[in-house]
Design an enzyme around this catalytic site. Structure first.
Site, PDB file in Angstrom:
ATOM      1  N   ARG A  34     -10.849  -5.552  19.620  1.00 58.49           N
ATOM      2  CA  ARG A  34      -9.418  -6.507  19.494  1.00 58.49           C
ATOM      3  C   ARG A  34      -8.873  -6.386  20.793  1.00 58.49           C
ATOM      4  NH1 ARG A  34      -5.776  -2.695  15.780  1.00 58.49           N
ATOM      5  NH2 ARG A  34      -6.466  -4.032  14.206  1.00 58.49           N
ATOM      6  N   ALA A  74       9.102  -2.844   3.579  1.00 60.01           N
ATOM      7  CA  ALA A  74       8.601  -4.372   3.582  1.00 60.01           C
ATOM      8  C   ALA A  74       8.246  -4.646   4.964  1.00 60.01           C
ATOM      9  CB  ALA A  74       9.544  -5.305   2.879  1.00 60.01           C
ATOM     10  N   SER A  93       2.080  -6.118   7.904  1.00 57.71           N
ATOM     11  CA  SER A  93       1.860  -4.829   8.558  1.00 57.71           C
ATOM     12  C   SER A  93       0.048  -4.846   9.336  1.00 57.71           C
ATOM     13  CB  SER A  93       1.497  -3.811   7.441  1.00 57.71           C
ATOM     14  OG  SER A  93       0.412  -4.334   6.586  1.00 57.71           O
ATOM     15  N   SER A 150       7.196  -5.849  17.166  1.00 59.51           N
ATOM     16  CA  SER A 150       8.267  -6.499  15.973  1.00 59.51           C
ATOM     17  C   SER A 150       8.662  -5.115  15.270  1.00 59.51           C
ATOM     18  CB  SER A 150       7.687  -7.424  15.243  1.00 59.51           C
ATOM     19  OG  SER A 150       6.584  -6.658  14.147  1.00 59.51           O
ATOM     20  N   LYS A 151       8.042  -4.104  15.147  1.00 60.00           N
ATOM     21  CA  LYS A 151       8.348  -2.775  14.444  1.00 60.00           C
ATOM     22  C   LYS A 151       9.390  -1.950  15.563  1.00 60.00           C
ATOM     23  CE  LYS A 151       7.543  -1.276  10.873  1.00 60.00           C
ATOM     24  NZ  LYS A 151       7.839  -1.418   9.672  1.00 60.00           N
ATOM     25  N   TYR A 196       2.652  -6.973  16.277  1.00 58.56           N
ATOM     26  CA  TYR A 196       3.024  -6.050  15.189  1.00 58.56           C
ATOM     27  C   TYR A 196       3.932  -4.991  15.805  1.00 58.56           C
ATOM     28  CZ  TYR A 196       2.571  -2.267  11.807  1.00 58.56           C
ATOM     29  OH  TYR A 196       3.071  -1.258  11.050  1.00 58.56           O
ATOM     30  N   PHE A 221       0.828  -1.473  -0.029  1.00 55.46           N
ATOM     31  CA  PHE A 221      -0.026   0.042  -0.026  1.00 55.46           C
ATOM     32  C   PHE A 221       0.956   1.226  -0.111  1.00 55.46           C
ATOM     33  CE2 PHE A 221      -2.554   2.843   3.066  1.00 55.46           C
ATOM     34  CZ  PHE A 221      -3.170   3.435   2.203  1.00 55.46           C
ATOM     35  N   ILE A 222       1.525   1.493   0.924  1.00 55.54           N
ATOM     36  CA  ILE A 222       2.421   2.700   1.032  1.00 55.54           C
ATOM     37  C   ILE A 222       3.683   2.770   0.150  1.00 55.54           C
ATOM     38  CG2 ILE A 222       3.478   4.284   2.638  1.00 55.54           C
ATOM     39  CD1 ILE A 222       2.164   2.937   4.962  1.00 55.54           C
ATOM     40  N   THR A 275       4.109 -11.074  -1.094  1.00 56.55           N
ATOM     41  CA  THR A 275       3.005 -11.823  -0.105  1.00 56.55           C
ATOM     42  C   THR A 275       1.666 -11.601  -0.395  1.00 56.55           C
ATOM     43  OG1 THR A 275       2.892 -10.046   1.392  1.00 56.55           O
ATOM     44  CG2 THR A 275       4.746 -11.258   1.734  1.00 56.55           C
ATOM     45  N   THR A 330       6.188   2.894  12.621  1.00 53.69           N
ATOM     46  CA  THR A 330       4.747   3.369  13.101  1.00 53.69           C
ATOM     47  C   THR A 330       4.690   4.106  14.287  1.00 53.69           C
ATOM     48  OG1 THR A 330       2.748   2.227  13.712  1.00 53.69           O
ATOM     49  CG2 THR A 330       4.675   0.937  13.824  1.00 53.69           C
ATOM     50  N   ASP A 331       3.759   4.782  14.445  1.00 49.94           N
ATOM     51  CA  ASP A 331       3.415   5.331  15.925  1.00 49.94           C
ATOM     52  C   ASP A 331       3.123   4.415  16.922  1.00 49.94           C
ATOM     53  OD1 ASP A 331       0.950   4.961  14.958  1.00 49.94           O
ATOM     54  OD2 ASP A 331       0.435   7.127  15.269  1.00 49.94           O
ATOM     55  N   GLU A 332       2.667   3.027  16.475  1.00 48.87           N
ATOM     56  CA  GLU A 332       2.368   2.076  17.211  1.00 48.87           C
ATOM     57  C   GLU A 332       3.297   1.705  18.340  1.00 48.87           C
ATOM     58  OE1 GLU A 332      -0.399  -0.786  15.825  1.00 48.87           O
ATOM     59  OE2 GLU A 332      -0.967   0.398  14.211  1.00 48.87           O
ATOM     60  N   ASN A 361      -2.259   5.183   7.983  1.00 49.14           N
ATOM     61  CA  ASN A 361      -2.381   5.919   6.433  1.00 49.14           C
ATOM     62  C   ASN A 361      -3.894   5.395   5.813  1.00 49.14           C
ATOM     63  OD1 ASN A 361       0.450   6.042   4.761  1.00 49.14           O
ATOM     64  ND2 ASN A 361       0.397   5.997   7.009  1.00 49.14           N
TER      65      ASN A 361
HETATM   66  N1  LIG Z   1      -0.522   1.203   6.779  1.00 54.26           N
HETATM   67  C1  LIG Z   1      -0.548   1.849   7.424  1.00 54.26           C
HETATM   68  O1  LIG Z   1      -1.241   2.629   8.254  1.00 54.26           O
HETATM   69  C2  LIG Z   1       1.082   2.093   8.361  1.00 54.26           C
HETATM   70  C3  LIG Z   1       1.136   2.963   9.441  1.00 54.26           C
HETATM   71  C4  LIG Z   1       2.586   2.954  10.114  1.00 54.26           C
HETATM   72  C5  LIG Z   1       3.470   2.237   9.499  1.00 54.26           C
HETATM   73  N2  LIG Z   1       3.532   1.504   8.498  1.00 54.26           N
HETATM   74  C6  LIG Z   1       4.633   0.720   8.014  1.00 54.26           C
HETATM   75  O2  LIG Z   1       4.675   1.049   6.591  1.00 54.26           O
HETATM   76  C7  LIG Z   1       5.097  -0.014   5.965  1.00 54.26           C
HETATM   77  C8  LIG Z   1       4.336  -0.255   4.770  1.00 54.26           C
HETATM   78  O3  LIG Z   1       3.048  -0.650   5.149  1.00 54.26           O
HETATM   79  P1  LIG Z   1       1.907  -1.218   4.443  1.00 54.26           P
HETATM   80  O4  LIG Z   1       0.548  -0.690   4.920  1.00 54.26           O
HETATM   81  O5  LIG Z   1       2.236  -0.512   2.801  1.00 54.26           O
HETATM   82  O6  LIG Z   1       1.876  -2.549   4.196  1.00 54.26           O
HETATM   83  P2  LIG Z   1       1.337  -3.515   3.319  1.00 54.26           P
HETATM   84  O7  LIG Z   1       1.059  -4.923   3.911  1.00 54.26           O
HETATM   85  O8  LIG Z   1       0.423  -3.026   2.285  1.00 54.26           O
HETATM   86  O9  LIG Z   1       2.786  -4.086   2.325  1.00 54.26           O
HETATM   87  C9  LIG Z   1       3.698  -4.527   2.712  1.00 54.26           C
HETATM   88  C10 LIG Z   1       4.674  -5.231   1.389  1.00 54.26           C
HETATM   89  O10 LIG Z   1       5.701  -5.678   1.711  1.00 54.26           O
HETATM   90  C11 LIG Z   1       6.133  -6.892   1.300  1.00 54.26           C
HETATM   91  N3  LIG Z   1       6.482  -7.613   2.085  1.00 54.26           N
HETATM   92  C12 LIG Z   1       6.032  -8.487   3.200  1.00 54.26           C
HETATM   93  N4  LIG Z   1       6.966  -9.463   3.831  1.00 54.26           N
HETATM   94  C13 LIG Z   1       7.995  -9.300   2.861  1.00 54.26           C
HETATM   95  C14 LIG Z   1       9.180  -9.933   2.863  1.00 54.26           C
HETATM   96  N5  LIG Z   1       9.745 -11.038   3.741  1.00 54.26           N
HETATM   97  N6  LIG Z   1      10.330  -9.868   1.986  1.00 54.26           N
HETATM   98  C15 LIG Z   1      10.095  -8.734   0.956  1.00 54.26           C
HETATM   99  N7  LIG Z   1       8.671  -8.090   1.089  1.00 54.26           N
HETATM  100  C16 LIG Z   1       7.916  -8.386   2.011  1.00 54.26           C
HETATM  101  C17 LIG Z   1       4.499  -7.388   0.865  1.00 54.26           C
HETATM  102  O11 LIG Z   1       4.668  -8.304  -0.243  1.00 54.26           O
HETATM  103  C18 LIG Z   1       3.975  -6.169   0.542  1.00 54.26           C
HETATM  104  O12 LIG Z   1       3.869  -5.621  -0.728  1.00 54.26           O
HETATM  105  C19 LIG Z   1       5.359  -1.266   7.042  1.00 54.26           C
HETATM  106  O13 LIG Z   1       6.714  -1.157   7.139  1.00 54.26           O
HETATM  107  C20 LIG Z   1       4.455  -0.676   8.149  1.00 54.26           C
HETATM  108  O14 LIG Z   1       4.942  -1.125   9.188  1.00 54.26           O
HETATM  109  C21 LIG Z   1       2.209   1.296   7.839  1.00 54.26           C
END
Ligand SMILES: NC(=O)c1ccc[n+]([C@@H]2O[C@H](COP(=O)([O-])OP(=O)(O)OC[C@H]3O[C@@H](n4cnc5c(N)ncnc54)[C@H](O)[C@@H]3O)[C@@H](O)[C@H]2O)c1
Length: 349
Positions: A289, A80, A83, A160-161, A157, A11-12, A34, A130-132, A187
């Site tokens: 949750r 990556a 999430s 781990s972050k 989650y 996504f991001i 994935t 993340t802010d979490e 996001n």
């Molecule tokens: N979505 C949110 O609101 C949010 C908020 C804060 C932080 N984040 C952080 O931002 C980042 C992106 O989040 P997102 O929502 O886009 O996640 P997402 O789940 O949409 O995408 C994660 C991507 O990482 C890839 N991936 C997962 N495991 C992998 C591995 N072992 N090797 C290679 N690729 C791998 C997946 O295939 C996927 O394309 C993450 O690090 C997440 O912790 C997300």
């Protein structure tokens, strides 16, 4: 910049890839594809000479070494990760392996490449978190997460972050690896995988299904439009001070119930219900949750003052854009609803 973006099919990450290519940066998208990935997210740039895709798993160190050697990136943007908090409750193992061990592999592959290249000054490793990691806030509006808030993660989650953030800082302190970190709030926006709250609500509403709200809906999040986030991330990658972390928020705190009601009002206007009435009639309250954090809120002072960055949209504007995008892109989201676990209640503990 020549960017190695991990997780660029998510996504991001895909928002970062699209924006970076549109601004003329060269991008190598490294992703294991994935369940959460979708290469259609980057279809707009897939034919660009600036774009390359590498299917690789960050748990595979040899694959990472080969990609660093082949592409010689100037900047790494590490997104990556596993999430989804609910999935981390049901199966924390993947979160430990990808988010912690995977980040360790990325740091070691980056360090080895950087040392072999003579420690170029322009190199940097940008870790996206993340802010979490900061835990849960009270409802006092004067209290927000700053970059110096103590870590207090509560879910598998966020733990781990948090571990990955500590590793990144340790690699700077111990080995001098040039790093920069960001911790962002929730996001939302186009290409949001249909297991997360906002797409679930939009798609369930349109399908005439219940709109599930965990607990009493009072949990507060600070909503950040994904394209604003991508803009902030590129800014930090380019101009952030080495060793520094930046909190990135949307400056738009809303309770989950308020958020869902706003979504329903936008849907009522854009796609009125066939039988009349409001989509908000479909709201249902479901079991909470376990360990559900009460409130996250970002103090945006540092990124605002030091990098002159602010979000461009309010949550109401961003949600209107998001609803319009989902209404226009059924061919994107429909197949994803068939993926494992999507549409199921996960993470009840
Ligand atoms: N979505 C949110 O609101 C949010 C908020 C804060 C932080 N984040 C952080 O931002 C980042 C992106 O989040 P997102 O929502 O886009 O996640 P997402 O789940 O949409 O995408 C994660 C991507 O990482 C890839 N991936 C997962 N495991 C992998 C591995 N072992 N090797 C290679 N690729 C791998 C997946 O295939 C996927 O394309 C993450 O690090 C997440 O912790 C997300």
């Amino acid at each position: 910049m020549k960017l190695l973006v991990t997780g660029g099919a998510g996504f991001i990450g895909s928002a970062v890839v699209r924006l970076a290519v549109s601004r003329g940066h060269e991008v190598i998208n490294l992703d294991a594809l994935t369940y959460a990935a979708c290469l259609e997210n980057v279809a707009d740039v897939a034919e660009s000479p600036l774009y390359t895709f590498e299917k690789a798993d960050i748990r595979d160190r040899a694959a990472l070494d080969a990609i660093f050697a082949k592409h010689k990136p100037e900047v790494v943007m590490h997104l990556a990760a596993e999430s989804h908090v609910d999935r981390s409750i049901d199966g924390p193992g993947d979160f430990i392996e990808t988010n912690i061990t995977g980040t360790y592999n990325m740091l070691e592959a980056a360090r080895s490449y950087w040392v072999d290249a003579g420690k170029p000054e322009s190199f940097r490793f940008h870790h996206i978190s993340t802010d979490e990691v900061f835990g849960s806030l009270s409802s006092d509006p004067d209290v927000q997460f700053t970059e110096t808030t103590a870590y207090d993660p509560r879910s598998p989650y966020s733990a781990s972050k948090a571990a990955s953030d500590h590793l990144v800082r340790a690699w700077q302190e111990t080995y001098g690896l040039p790093v920069v970190l960001t911790n962002c709030s929730n996001n939302y926006g186009p290409y949001h995988f249909p297991e997360k709250l906002i797409p679930v609500v939009i798609l369930n509403a349109l399908a005439g299904k219940d709109l599930p709200i965990y607990g009493d809906g009072s949990n507060v999040r600070d909503w950040l439009y994904v394209e604003d986030h991508a803009d902030a991330l590129l800014l930090v990658a380019e101009k952030g001070a080495l060793g520094r972390s930046y909190n990135i928020g949307g400056e738009n705190e809303r309770s989950n119930l308020e958020l869902v009601q706003t979504l329903c009002a936008i849907l009522d206007e854009k796609q009125p219900k066939a039988g009349g009435g409001s989509y908000s009639d479909q709201i249902t309250f479901v079991t909470d949750r376990p360990g559900h954090d009460a409130r996250y809120a970002i103090d945006p002072t540092r990124i605002r003052n030091e990098l002159n960055w602010r979000p461009s949209v309010t949550v109401e504007e961003g949600l209107a854009l998001t609803v319009a995008w989902y209404l226009a892109n059924e061919t994107w989201w429909r197949p994803l609803q068939e993926r494992h676990g999507v549409g199921k209640r996960l993470g009840t503990g």
